[in-house]
Design a protein around this motif. Structure first.
Motif, PDB file in Angstrom:
ATOM      1  N   ALA B 193       0.837  -1.211   0.000  1.00 12.29           N
ATOM      2  CA  ALA B 193       0.000   0.000   0.000  1.00 12.29           C
ATOM      3  C   ALA B 193       0.865   1.252   0.000  1.00 12.29           C
ATOM      4  O   ALA B 193       0.578   2.239  -0.707  1.00 12.29           O
ATOM      5  CB  ALA B 193      -0.909  -0.004   1.225  1.00 12.29           C
ATOM      6  N   SER B 194       1.916   1.202   0.783  1.00 10.37           N
ATOM      7  CA  SER B 194       2.798   2.360   0.876  1.00 10.37           C
ATOM      8  C   SER B 194       3.501   2.612  -0.457  1.00 10.37           C
ATOM      9  O   SER B 194       3.636   3.752  -0.912  1.00 10.37           O
ATOM     10  CB  SER B 194       3.818   2.108   1.991  1.00 10.37           C
ATOM     11  N   MET B 195       3.924   1.544  -1.085  1.00 11.70           N
ATOM     12  CA  MET B 195       4.593   1.662  -2.386  1.00 11.70           C
ATOM     13  C   MET B 195       3.620   2.209  -3.428  1.00 11.70           C
ATOM     14  O   MET B 195       3.987   3.056  -4.247  1.00 11.70           O
ATOM     15  CB  MET B 195       5.109   0.293  -2.843  1.00 11.70           C
ATOM     16  N   LEU B 196       2.408   1.719  -3.425  1.00 12.48           N
ATOM     17  CA  LEU B 196       1.418   2.194  -4.397  1.00 12.48           C
ATOM     18  C   LEU B 196       1.221   3.697  -4.243  1.00 12.48           C
ATOM     19  O   LEU B 196       1.137   4.439  -5.227  1.00 12.48           O
ATOM     20  CB  LEU B 196       0.080   1.476  -4.185  1.00 12.48           C
ATOM     21  N   ASP B 197       1.173   4.113  -3.002  1.00 17.89           N
ATOM     22  CA  ASP B 197       0.970   5.531  -2.709  1.00 17.89           C
ATOM     23  C   ASP B 197       2.150   6.364  -3.225  1.00 17.89           C
ATOM     24  O   ASP B 197       1.983   7.410  -3.867  1.00 17.89           O
ATOM     25  CB  ASP B 197       0.828   5.681  -1.198  1.00 17.89           C
ATOM     26  N   VAL B 198       3.326   5.865  -2.955  1.00 15.67           N
ATOM     27  CA  VAL B 198       4.535   6.612  -3.330  1.00 15.67           C
ATOM     28  C   VAL B 198       4.743   6.590  -4.836  1.00 15.67           C
ATOM     29  O   VAL B 198       5.130   7.601  -5.448  1.00 15.67           O
ATOM     30  CB  VAL B 198       5.755   6.007  -2.588  1.00 15.67           C
ATOM     31  N   LEU B 199       4.475   5.457  -5.463  1.00 16.06           N
ATOM     32  CA  LEU B 199       4.694   5.345  -6.908  1.00 16.06           C
ATOM     33  C   LEU B 199       3.774   6.275  -7.695  1.00 16.06           C
ATOM     34  O   LEU B 199       4.038   6.597  -8.851  1.00 16.06           O
ATOM     35  CB  LEU B 199       4.484   3.898  -7.367  1.00 16.06           C
ATOM     36  N   ASP B 200       2.711   6.691  -7.074  1.00 19.21           N
ATOM     37  CA  ASP B 200       1.774   7.605  -7.719  1.00 19.21           C
ATOM     38  C   ASP B 200       2.107   9.072  -7.472  1.00 19.21           C
ATOM     39  O   ASP B 200       1.411   9.961  -7.953  1.00 19.21           O
ATOM     40  CB  ASP B 200       0.363   7.336  -7.175  1.00 19.21           C
ATOM     41  N   SER B 201       3.142   9.332  -6.739  1.00 17.33           N
ATOM     42  CA  SER B 201       3.434  10.712  -6.347  1.00 17.33           C
ATOM     43  C   SER B 201       4.134  11.477  -7.468  1.00 17.33           C
ATOM     44  O   SER B 201       4.668  10.890  -8.418  1.00 17.33           O
ATOM     45  CB  SER B 201       4.291  10.718  -5.088  1.00 17.33           C
ATOM     46  N   GLU B 202       4.149  12.757  -7.321  1.00 19.88           N
ATOM     47  CA  GLU B 202       4.662  13.628  -8.379  1.00 19.88           C
ATOM     48  C   GLU B 202       6.164  13.460  -8.572  1.00 19.88           C
ATOM     49  O   GLU B 202       6.648  13.451  -9.704  1.00 19.88           O
ATOM     50  CB  GLU B 202       4.366  15.107  -8.021  1.00 19.88           C
ATOM     51  N   TYR B 203       6.893  13.321  -7.485  1.00 19.74           N
ATOM     52  CA  TYR B 203       8.352  13.254  -7.626  1.00 19.74           C
ATOM     53  C   TYR B 203       8.779  11.963  -8.310  1.00 19.74           C
ATOM     54  O   TYR B 203       9.811  11.897  -8.978  1.00 19.74           O
ATOM     55  CB  TYR B 203       9.066  13.461  -6.290  1.00 19.74           C
ATOM     56  N   VAL B 204       7.996  10.934  -8.163  1.00 15.87           N
ATOM     57  CA  VAL B 204       8.303   9.680  -8.861  1.00 15.87           C
ATOM     58  C   VAL B 204       8.034   9.851 -10.350  1.00 15.87           C
ATOM     59  O   VAL B 204       8.819   9.404 -11.193  1.00 15.87           O
ATOM     60  CB  VAL B 204       7.471   8.519  -8.275  1.00 15.87           C
ATOM     61  N   LYS B 205       6.949  10.526 -10.639  1.00 15.64           N
ATOM     62  CA  LYS B 205       6.657  10.787 -12.058  1.00 15.64           C
ATOM     63  C   LYS B 205       7.784  11.626 -12.663  1.00 15.64           C
ATOM     64  O   LYS B 205       8.216  11.393 -13.801  1.00 15.64           O
ATOM     65  CB  LYS B 205       5.335  11.536 -12.186  1.00 15.64           C
ATOM     66  N   LEU B 206       8.259  12.593 -11.886  1.00 13.59           N
ATOM     67  CA  LEU B 206       9.355  13.431 -12.361  1.00 13.59           C
ATOM     68  C   LEU B 206      10.595  12.602 -12.609  1.00 13.59           C
ATOM     69  O   LEU B 206      11.299  12.786 -13.600  1.00 13.59           O
ATOM     70  CB  LEU B 206       9.637  14.544 -11.338  1.00 13.59           C
ATOM     71  N   ALA B 207      10.862  11.672 -11.707  1.00  9.44           N
ATOM     72  CA  ALA B 207      12.039  10.812 -11.858  1.00  9.44           C
ATOM     73  C   ALA B 207      11.962  10.010 -13.156  1.00  9.44           C
ATOM     74  O   ALA B 207      12.943   9.842 -13.878  1.00  9.44           O
ATOM     75  CB  ALA B 207      12.158   9.879 -10.659  1.00  9.44           C
ATOM     76  N   ARG B 208      10.782   9.545 -13.446  1.00  9.34           N
ATOM     77  CA  ARG B 208      10.610   8.769 -14.693  1.00  9.34           C
ATOM     78  C   ARG B 208      10.760   9.682 -15.904  1.00  9.34           C
ATOM     79  O   ARG B 208      11.395   9.315 -16.899  1.00  9.34           O
ATOM     80  CB  ARG B 208       9.236   8.108 -14.710  1.00  9.34           C
TER      81      ARG B 208
END
Lengths: 570, 306
Positions: B193-208
């Motif tokens: 659940a925690s990973m799902l939450d984090v993977l959806d965050s803006e900074y992760v999108k930015l990293a990608r």
């Protein structure tokens, strides 16, 4: 979320590796606790298991070429004390077997000097003393000689105020002093006549082992401290222990009883609390013999293990607490009889105990011919629910519930709650209302001594009881039936004056025949009065690996296990 | 930081004090050890004399004060059952328990981390469902069932591991898996659940968007933040592991604090019970303290905030 292309990365690789490293670090540096190396390679096991021997084995020459470790798994170490003043009859499997008793017993239960530290014993003409002549060949495990001073010290140490072993209270109450006549003769003087005291120093009836005076230091406050490792005179010597896990012994090659020399180089006792794990340990070949519950016997038999164990170890009964009070309906004979006839006890015991491990009881305490006061022509109470219903009506029972005290006394009576629940069902069929209070011994026992007694809000009070198989019977009577004024505990007899009177007469008997006569008469009279509901006499059940254990003579009745009789398959 | 440490220390002392009194009062209300130590034939007079000699007839506060003053001097008395010093009885059981629970935690990590991450990364797919099911079995199955089942299968049938006891690394496997599997379910779900939450965050999108390798996105950026609640859970779970260890230690005959505490309760061995519980509480306090300290390592915002 963008579809992720998952690839193996250093984190996925390193996290489990890190975890494995932690596991290895935690497990590393362990000392292997393997069995001691045998002095020579063990002989190949014979193929066919041998049934338990019924005759004494041929004496073997004591040799230092012993091999093999006997691994015994028990349910609990109980008191786990090496100072026998703090041990118990139930802890004999832990440390008691490294000691001997003044008086031994044969496999059939008969007391004998042959397997004890005495050559003979004499009860004083007034039954107020016990003269013992000691064997001269006996040495403690450290080489010191066993003598009369050790007997005197044993009485003093085990009779000390701080001593809590099961029969230490008996020693404290009964023994006045011990006279040392010569190095191998002692006279134990009692405070009052007691014809049966010799049983109190026997391997069958108690935990009063002989302990070495030089093994203890007396402190300024009168207490004693064990000095160093415990030493006994038994067939095994103490080596070491790991609290809660194991206790190790090695063979005493100088054992005085050449009829039963040690046949294993070492002996290890393990504590495995869970019954299924014990049997599985036997199946896995990790142990040679295990204590099992009665309901495991069929499975153990099917798996090919030998079933053996001390016979007549305990007798179960249902007690009527404070039945001497007229305000309780259990004071009424018709009602007591009704409760007894209402239960199909054959069906109950068949459901709870494995065949061959029990015998139905006709009376609570006189369960075998070996018991003083045994009457052979008494039969177990029959099952007659119609008569039971009639008797309930005849008693004038008004429907007030009976209180059933359901408790388990540690490992003493694991099926007691089940029996009481079954009884509850049978009694409801005849119109007797009941309530069950689950508790344990420490929660229950204070009720026995409260000034108000048991609550009068109930029609009566009932509990299960398990009495040890005591051939001398009086101790069971004292604990269960005799009044507090006369040293009793449970007071579960409907005629307190009558049982006290009998007990006093029995105490004044000067011969065993007199005692037998008094108890037989009481047995017959009380049988007709339905003082309790006798259930069953049970054996203690053990499963043995037939590939390693050739035979065992555990004995009949009492508390002993006689592990010195276990013979190795060669 | 010093304020934090001092504050936590004071809290720990108060917790230990309150716990010790609570355990003292509760255990003494459960029945007297005299009834288990004395023979069944002990009369009321003998019982009363024994209780008086042991000082158990004194009022509870008086008994507690005696215990408290002795404890401050490191004197915890003698085990009523074993007649050995309580400190050595309890002391001998601490390391086996800590080792077993460390192994259980390690196994939990081994099971949970890959399953939790896989579940999040492959959400909705068979991998995700399999991971959750595997963890759920461990959570749903009672510990004694897992323990007895594993003994039967792996020790008796396959003879891969010993049935019980201690001695080698092999003795750790079955009890460690039994304990760890049960705990891993909660951790898998939480990490997922925690990973799902984090993977959806803006900074992760930015990293990608920046073109970082997916592995780096997941393990370097997302995982670290996803771990914060998981670490809290691990600290909280440690108390549960210790409690669950009672059953595991009893079944596997593991000489740990859990089995000792259970025996002390059954035998009303008050001195042992007192120290064993205090040790437990101390361990849990220490674990939670370390967990709190680890936040600063994992989350720079906490360090900057301090």
């Amino acid at each position: 979320m963008a579809k992720a292309n998952w690839v193996v990365s250093k984190w996925l690789l390193w996290a489990p590796l890190l975890a494995l490293f932690l596991v290895a670090a935690a497990c590393g540096g362990e000392e292997e606790t393997t069995a001691p190396e045998p002095t020579e390679p063990p002989a190949e096991a014979t193929t066919a298991p041998v049934a338990a021997a019924t005759e004494a084995p041929t004496p073997e020459v004591m040799t230092s070429d012993l091999a093999g470790q006997l691994d015994i798994a028990v349910a609990a170490f109980q008191h786990e004390a090496l100072d026998m003043a703090f041990s118990s009859t139930t802890a004999k499997t832990y440390s008691g077997h490294m000691f001997d008793y003044l008086i031994g017993n044969l496999p059939g239960g008969e007391l004998t000097a042959d397997r004890g530290l005495v050559t003979d014993w004499t009860i004083g003409s007034d039954a107020a003393s016990l003269m013992v002549n000691l064997r001269e060949s006996v040495k403690w495990h450290d080489g010191e000689e066993f003598n009369a001073e050790d007997v005197a010290f044993t009485m003093r140490r085990l009779g000390a105020e701080e001593a809590t072993c099961t029969f230490c209270g008996q020693i404290r109450r009964r023994v006045d002093m011990t006279e040392i006549i010569d190095p191998h003769t002692a006279n134990i003087v009692l405070k009052a006549p007691d014809l049966t005291f010799f049983g109190t120093v026997s391997s069958r009836d108690t935990d009063i082992v002989m302990i070495a005076e030089h093994n203890f230091q007396e402190n300024s406050d009168g207490t004693f401290t064990l000095v160093g490792d415990p030493v006994g005179t038994g067939s095994v010597k103490f080596v070491e222990r790991r609290l809660g896990e194991t206790v190790d012994y090695e063979a005493n090659l100088d054992y005085w009883n050449t009829d039963y020399p040690p046949t294993w180089a070492t002996r290890r006792i393990l504590q495995l609390a869970e019954p299924a794990v014990r049997l599985n340990a036997l199946r896995a070949g990790e142990v040679d013999m295990v204590q099992i519950d009665s309901d495991q016997v069929p499975q153990a038999r099917d798996l090919g293990f030998t079933i053996n164990g001390p016979k007549g170890r305990g007798t179960y009964l249902i007690n009527y607490l404070e039945a001497f009070r007229p305000e309780f309906i259990t004071n009424d004979l018709d009602f007591r009889k009704a409760l007894a006839l209402a239960i199909d006890m054959d069906a109950v015991v068949e459901a709870l105990f494995a065949p061959g491990t029990y015998e139905r009881s006709a009376t609570p305490f006189w369960t075998k011919a070996a018991v003083v006061g045994y009457v052979p022509d008494l039969d177990p109470y029959p099952y007659d629910p119609e008569e039971a219903k009639r008797l309930v009506e005849a008693s004038g029972y008004d429907g007030t519930p009976l209180m059933l005290w359901s408790f388990v006394q540690t490992a003493w009576c694991p099926v007691c709650p089940d029996i009481l629940e079954l009884a509850q069902g049978y009694w409801s069929e005849i119109g007797v209302n009941t309530e069950i209070t689950p508790t344990d011994w420490t929660g229950f026992r204070p009720n026995l001594f409260s000034e108000e007694g048991f609550s009068k809000e109930f029609a009566g009070h009932v509990s299960m009881d398990r009495a040890p198989g005591r051939p001398l019977a009086l101790q069971n009577l004292l604990i269960s039936w005799v009044s507090h004024e006369n040293g009793g505990v449970i007071q579960a007899y409907h005629d307190l004056e009558g049982v006290d009177s009998m007990y006093e007469r029995a105490g004044l008997a000067t011969t065993m025949d007199d005692l037998d006569r008094i108890l037989q008469q009481f047995n017959r009279d009380s049988y007709e009065a339905y003082p309790a509901i006798p259930i069953v006499q049970i054996d203690e059940t053990w499963a043995l690996d037939p590939d390693t254990i050739a035979s065992w003579e555990p004995g009949d009745m009492g508390f002993g296990h006689h592990w010195e009789t276990i013979r190795q398959v060669r | 930081m010093p304020k934090f440490v001092i504050g936590r220390f004071i809290q720990a002392v108060l917790t230990l004090f309150v716990t010790s009194f609570a355990i003292f009062a509760l255990s003494y209300s459960s029945g007297s050890p005299a009834d288990l130590l004395l023979g069944r034939d002990a009369s009321a007079k003998e019982r009363a004399a024994f209780i008086e000699r042991m000082g158990w007839d004194k009022p509870l506060p008086v008994q507690y004060w005696r215990f408290f003053t002795d404890a401050l001097q490191g004197e915890f008395g003698v085990s009523l059952r074993m007649q050995e010093p309580v400190t050595s009885v309890v002391g001998a059981r601490i390391m086996p328990s800590l080792k077993l629970t460390a192994v259980a935690l390690a196994i939990t990590v081994i099971i949970s981390m890959p399953l939790g991450v896989l579940g999040a990364v492959r959400r909705g797919q068979w991998v995700d469902r399999a991971a959750l099911s595997f963890a759920l079995i461990g959570q749903a199955a009672p510990a004694f069932f897992l323990a007895l089942g594993s003994i039967l299968v792996f020790a008796v049938w396959f003879k891969w591991f010993p049935t019980s006891g201690t001695g080698t690394w092999m003795h750790y496997v079955l009890p460690g898996v039994t304990l760890g599997w049960g705990i891993s379910a909660g951790m898998v779900r939480l990490l997922r659940a925690s990973m799902l939450d984090v993977l959806d965050s803006e900074y992760v999108k930015l990293a990608r968007v920046k073109g970082l390798h997916e592995g780096a996105v997941v393990w370097k950026h997302a995982m670290r933040n996803a771990l914060i609640p998981v670490v809290t859970f691990m600290g909280y779970t440690y108390g549960h592991i210790l409690a669950a260890a009672i059953i595991t230690e009893t079944v596997f005959a593991w000489p740990g604090l859990g089995k000792l505490t259970y025996d002390a309760i059954i035998w009303r061995d008050f001195p042992v019970l007192q120290l064993a519980i205090l040790v437990w509480v101390s361990i849990i306090i220490l674990i939670n303290f370390l967990v709190d300290l680890s936040y600063g390592v994992m989350d720079p915002r906490i360090r900057i905030g301090e």
